[in-house]
Motif scaffolding. Structure first.
Motif, PDB file in Angstrom:
ATOM      1  N   MET A   1       0.842  -1.179   0.000  1.00 30.30           N
ATOM      2  CA  MET A   1       0.000   0.000   0.000  1.00 30.30           C
ATOM      3  C   MET A   1       0.882   1.235   0.000  1.00 30.30           C
ATOM      4  O   MET A   1       1.784   1.360   0.814  1.00 30.30           O
ATOM      5  CB  MET A   1      -0.884   0.001   1.253  1.00 30.30           C
ATOM      6  N   HIS A   3       0.392   5.524   0.044  1.00 34.17           N
ATOM      7  CA  HIS A   3      -0.637   6.520   0.327  1.00 34.17           C
ATOM      8  C   HIS A   3      -0.036   7.925   0.346  1.00 34.17           C
ATOM      9  O   HIS A   3       1.164   8.102   0.529  1.00 34.17           O
ATOM     10  CB  HIS A   3      -1.325   6.235   1.663  1.00 34.17           C
ATOM     11  N   LEU A  16      -5.036   6.244  -1.776  1.00 34.93           N
ATOM     12  CA  LEU A  16      -4.422   4.926  -1.668  1.00 34.93           C
ATOM     13  C   LEU A  16      -4.069   4.427  -3.059  1.00 34.93           C
ATOM     14  O   LEU A  16      -4.836   4.616  -4.003  1.00 34.93           O
ATOM     15  CB  LEU A  16      -5.381   3.932  -1.003  1.00 34.93           C
ATOM     16  N   LEU A  20      -4.098  -3.077  -1.265  1.00 30.61           N
ATOM     17  CA  LEU A  20      -4.421  -3.003   0.160  1.00 30.61           C
ATOM     18  C   LEU A  20      -4.759  -4.421   0.606  1.00 30.61           C
ATOM     19  O   LEU A  20      -5.833  -4.939   0.306  1.00 30.61           O
ATOM     20  CB  LEU A  20      -5.594  -2.054   0.406  1.00 30.61           C
TER      21      LEU A  20
END
Length: 105
Positions: A1, A3, A16, A20
């Motif tokens: 992930m 971000h 994002l 995930l």
């Protein structure tokens, strides 16, 4: 992930990207803490660049929602695409979150 976090007034926006999954537990927990420290009125989770999310990722979003509600904030999911959109639909997340499409596939 991966971000990125930005702020627009009382709204905190988190973008994002990539994936995930269950491997992101620690990173996501730290992200939620960072988001809640900003004391937002709303958390906007932009999913446009998120390519994949497993059931753990769904659980992470539920955790975010619970933390946000405890802090009197709301969570908005924005622009889920492809598999991510299908996963949210199958899990019936439209009954738990406000989901908006601002862009088209």
């Amino acid at each position: 992930m991966k971000h990125q976090i930005t702020k627009d007034g009382s709204t905190v926006i988190v973008h994002l990207s990539e994936r995930l999954t269950s491997h992101d537990r620690g990173d996501f927990d730290r992200l939620v803490s960072e988001l809640m420290a900003a004391r937002p009125g709303q958390i906007e989770v932009n999913l446009k660049e998120l390519a994949f999310m497993d059931s753990a990722g769904l659980g992470f979003l539920l955790t975010l929602r619970e933390q946000a509600e405890a802090g009197n904030a709301s969570v908005l999911l924005v622009d889920p695409k492809g598999e991510v959109r299908e996963t949210l639909e199958l899990a019936r997340f439209d009954t738990l979150f406000h989901i908006v499409q601002r862009t088209t596939d």
